[in-house]
Design a protein around this motif. Structure first.
Motif, PDB file in Angstrom:
ATOM      1  N   ASP A  86     -70.011 -43.616  15.194  1.00 21.41           N
ATOM      2  CA  ASP A  86     -69.152 -44.474  14.391  1.00 21.41           C
ATOM      3  C   ASP A  86     -68.291 -43.642  13.439  1.00 21.41           C
ATOM      4  N   ALA A  87     -68.140 -42.361  13.748  1.00 26.17           N
ATOM      5  CA  ALA A  87     -67.395 -41.458  12.864  1.00 26.17           C
ATOM      6  C   ALA A  87     -65.899 -41.710  12.972  1.00 26.17           C
ATOM      7  N   HIS A  88     -65.210 -41.436  11.890  1.00 25.44           N
ATOM      8  CA  HIS A  88     -63.761 -41.639  11.862  1.00 25.44           C
ATOM      9  C   HIS A  88     -63.063 -40.761  12.894  1.00 25.44           C
ATOM     10  N   THR A  89     -63.465 -39.502  12.995  1.00 29.90           N
ATOM     11  CA  THR A  89     -62.805 -38.584  13.929  1.00 29.90           C
ATOM     12  C   THR A  89     -62.947 -39.034  15.374  1.00 29.90           C
ATOM     13  N   TYR A  90     -64.003 -39.778  15.668  1.00 30.98           N
ATOM     14  CA  TYR A  90     -64.214 -40.257  17.042  1.00 30.98           C
ATOM     15  C   TYR A  90     -63.633 -41.643  17.272  1.00 30.98           C
ATOM     16  N   LYS A  91     -63.909 -42.566  16.353  1.00 34.87           N
ATOM     17  CA  LYS A  91     -63.668 -43.988  16.616  1.00 34.87           C
ATOM     18  C   LYS A  91     -62.354 -44.509  16.080  1.00 34.87           C
ATOM     19  N   TYR A  92     -61.834 -43.895  15.018  1.00 31.33           N
ATOM     20  CA  TYR A  92     -60.702 -44.499  14.310  1.00 31.33           C
ATOM     21  C   TYR A  92     -59.469 -43.606  14.249  1.00 31.33           C
ATOM     22  N   GLU A  93     -59.384 -42.620  15.124  1.00 34.48           N
ATOM     23  CA  GLU A  93     -58.232 -41.726  15.093  1.00 34.48           C
ATOM     24  C   GLU A  93     -57.529 -41.657  16.447  1.00 34.48           C
ATOM     25  N   CYS A 139     -69.165 -32.085  14.127  1.00 32.66           N
ATOM     26  CA  CYS A 139     -68.391 -32.749  13.074  1.00 32.66           C
ATOM     27  C   CYS A 139     -69.293 -33.672  12.270  1.00 32.66           C
ATOM     28  N   LEU A 140     -69.286 -33.505  10.973  1.00 29.25           N
ATOM     29  CA  LEU A 140     -70.012 -34.391  10.070  1.00 29.25           C
ATOM     30  C   LEU A 140     -69.027 -35.169   9.202  1.00 29.25           C
ATOM     31  N   GLU A 141     -69.549 -36.155   8.505  1.00 29.15           N
ATOM     32  CA  GLU A 141     -68.717 -37.024   7.677  1.00 29.15           C
ATOM     33  C   GLU A 141     -69.436 -37.275   6.362  1.00 29.15           C
ATOM     34  N   ASN A 142     -68.734 -37.083   5.248  1.00 28.56           N
ATOM     35  CA  ASN A 142     -69.332 -37.329   3.933  1.00 28.56           C
ATOM     36  C   ASN A 142     -68.208 -37.692   2.964  1.00 28.56           C
ATOM     37  N   THR A 143     -68.158 -38.961   2.539  1.00 26.93           N
ATOM     38  CA  THR A 143     -69.131 -40.020   2.735  1.00 26.93           C
ATOM     39  C   THR A 143     -68.955 -40.681   4.102  1.00 26.93           C
ATOM     40  N   GLN A 144     -70.002 -41.422   4.523  1.00 18.90           N
ATOM     41  CA  GLN A 144     -69.940 -42.160   5.768  1.00 18.90           C
ATOM     42  C   GLN A 144     -70.114 -43.639   5.439  1.00 18.90           C
ATOM     43  N   HIS A 145     -68.996 -44.391   5.516  1.00 21.06           N
ATOM     44  CA  HIS A 145     -68.988 -45.791   5.084  1.00 21.06           C
ATOM     45  C   HIS A 145     -69.541 -45.935   3.666  1.00 21.06           C
ATOM     46  N   LEU A 168     -68.722 -25.757  12.373  1.00 18.12           N
ATOM     47  CA  LEU A 168     -69.097 -26.969  11.653  1.00 18.12           C
ATOM     48  C   LEU A 168     -67.901 -27.458  10.840  1.00 18.12           C
ATOM     49  N   HIS A 169     -67.448 -28.679  11.147  1.00 23.41           N
ATOM     50  CA  HIS A 169     -66.311 -29.282  10.452  1.00 23.41           C
ATOM     51  C   HIS A 169     -66.776 -30.505   9.677  1.00 23.41           C
ATOM     52  N   LEU A 170     -66.221 -30.662   8.474  1.00 27.70           N
ATOM     53  CA  LEU A 170     -66.502 -31.841   7.661  1.00 27.70           C
ATOM     54  C   LEU A 170     -65.260 -32.704   7.559  1.00 27.70           C
ATOM     55  N   ASP A 171     -65.372 -33.946   8.038  1.00 26.09           N
ATOM     56  CA  ASP A 171     -64.394 -34.958   7.660  1.00 26.09           C
ATOM     57  C   ASP A 171     -64.786 -35.403   6.264  1.00 26.09           C
ATOM     58  N   GLY A 172     -64.194 -34.745   5.287  1.00 30.99           N
ATOM     59  CA  GLY A 172     -64.498 -35.033   3.883  1.00 30.99           C
ATOM     60  C   GLY A 172     -63.397 -35.846   3.240  1.00 30.99           C
ATOM     61  N   ALA A 173     -62.938 -36.867   3.961  1.00 32.09           N
ATOM     62  CA  ALA A 173     -61.880 -37.713   3.408  1.00 32.09           C
ATOM     63  C   ALA A 173     -62.216 -38.139   1.987  1.00 32.09           C
ATOM     64  N   ARG A 174     -63.477 -38.485   1.754  1.00 35.42           N
ATOM     65  CA  ARG A 174     -63.925 -38.908   0.425  1.00 35.42           C
ATOM     66  C   ARG A 174     -64.970 -37.935  -0.123  1.00 35.42           C
ATOM     67  N   ILE A 175     -64.747 -36.648   0.091  1.00 33.46           N
ATOM     68  CA  ILE A 175     -65.683 -35.630  -0.407  1.00 33.46           C
ATOM     69  C   ILE A 175     -65.789 -35.683  -1.931  1.00 33.46           C
TER      70      ILE A 175
END
Length: 354
Positions: A86-93, A139-145, A168-175
């Motif tokens: 359900d990650a942004h990089t996978y599902k919403y891009e 790829c990790l996400e922080n925050t996640q939802h 290792l990549h961080l989708d840190g949109a809201r880091i």
């Protein structure tokens, strides 16, 4: 309260620049950033790199492009990246990594805390065999939802990635929200990762822009991919000036959004037909579950009542940000309270939005 004001809690992407940010935009010194000649962009990139503890940073138009460029830089065609389902990089891009880079996604489930179990990652790693895509990136996400991942969990992921030869990549949109919640610096989170994407136009309040961070060689290659994907901009220092305010003033006030989310969740608790997702109000998001599929009706009802919100099926996400205060949130509560289609059993998840 201004009765004519439209209160918007769909996302923290809806924020508008304040007076100090608008002044910085108007007075920014500019140059041609494709040539590397925009002094305000250069200053922002240097400031961000120092703030997050990476060698270099690259200013991008959007977070989607920032993540895409990271994937294109880390991976070649036929490689795979491992990512939450359900990650942004996978599902919403828009499937950009597959569509534009020939990069195969391999998903693993998110846990209830919004994290990824490294045993699940290990179970999908590919052997060095011509039949398989090459596992190259996690790829990790922080925050996640809105849910925050701990520094210890990110350090464990970094050790795992090194052990298995992954980047290792961080989708840190809201880091920034994650750092505020954890009570740590942006650097303490970012140093766990080979690359980090940080969004300036969400809770930090800039109108446009994201940053990609990594070591110098990575960012030089990313600069090429930014150009390939259409992200080479010219006199963009005006936007970079807004980004500088976002990383200073915007970061300093994020705790207010978190406090307001707690306030909103408390005001909604106990309303019939609504359950607040337990443990999810960690930053600036409040998640509601309804007893019936009423999301579209609630969205329309709220809009007619002067509130924009994102409700889908049985789920609604409310996001606090710098353009809503507690009086606005009281109005949001009252609109939901008056919604006629509420009844009394909580139900499971639906989709999220940016």
């Amino acid at each position: 309260m201004n009765a004519s004001k439209m209160i918007d809690v769909r996302s923290d992407t809806v924020t508008r620049p304040g007076a100090r940010m608008r002044a910085a935009i108007a007075n920014a010194e500019v140059g041609d950033d494709v040539y590397g000649d925009d002094p305000t962009v250069n200053a922002l990139q240097e400031f961000a790199a120092e703030l997050l503890g990476h060698e270099a940073a690259l200013f991008m138009p959007t977070g989607t492009q920032s993540n895409l460029v990271a994937l294109l830089t880390h991976c070649q065609r036929g490689d795979e990246y491992i990512v939450g389902a359900d990650a942004h990089t996978y599902k919403y891009e828009g499937g950009g990594a597959a569509a534009l880079g020939g990069i195969q996604p391999q998903t693993v489930p998110f846990g209830e805390n919004g994290g990824i179990d490294l045993d699940d990652v290990a179970s999908v790693l590919k052997e060095n065999d011509i039949h398989f895509a090459r596992s190259r990136l996690l790829c990790l996400e922080n925050t996640q939802h809105g849910r925050v991942q701990t520094v210890d969990s990110m350090r464990a992921a970094a050790s795992f990635a090194r052990e298995h030869g992954l980047k290792l990549h961080l989708d840190g949109a809201r880091i920034g929200n994650a750092a505020v919640r954890l009570g740590v610096s942006l650097r303490e989170i970012a140093q766990c990762f080979d690359s980090v994407s940080l969004c300036l136009s969400k809770g930090l309040g800039a109108p446009v822009g994201s940053l990609l961070l990594g070591d110098q060689a990575f960012i030089e290659e990313a600069r090429r991919w930014r150009k390939v994907t259409g992200g080479g901009m010219r006199q963009v220092g005006m936007l970079a000036a807004a980004g500088q305010i976002a990383l200073t003033d915007g970061l300093a006030r994020l705790h207010e959004d978190h406090d307001n989310a707690q306030y909103l969740a408390a005001r909604l608790t106990g309303l019939s037909g609504i359950t607040i997702r337990e443990g999810w109000t960690q930053t600036n998001m409040v998640w509601l579950d309804f007893d019936q599929d009423c999301g579209a009706d609630l969205t329309a009802w709220a809009r007619d009542s002067g509130v924009r919100l994102s409700a889908y099926g049985r789920v609604c996400r409310l996001v606090t940000h710098c353009d809503v205060d507690r009086e606005d949130l009281d109005r949001v509560v009252e609109v939901i309270r008056q919604f006629p289609a509420r009844e009394s059993v909580a139900h499971p998840r639906a989709k999220a939005v940016d």
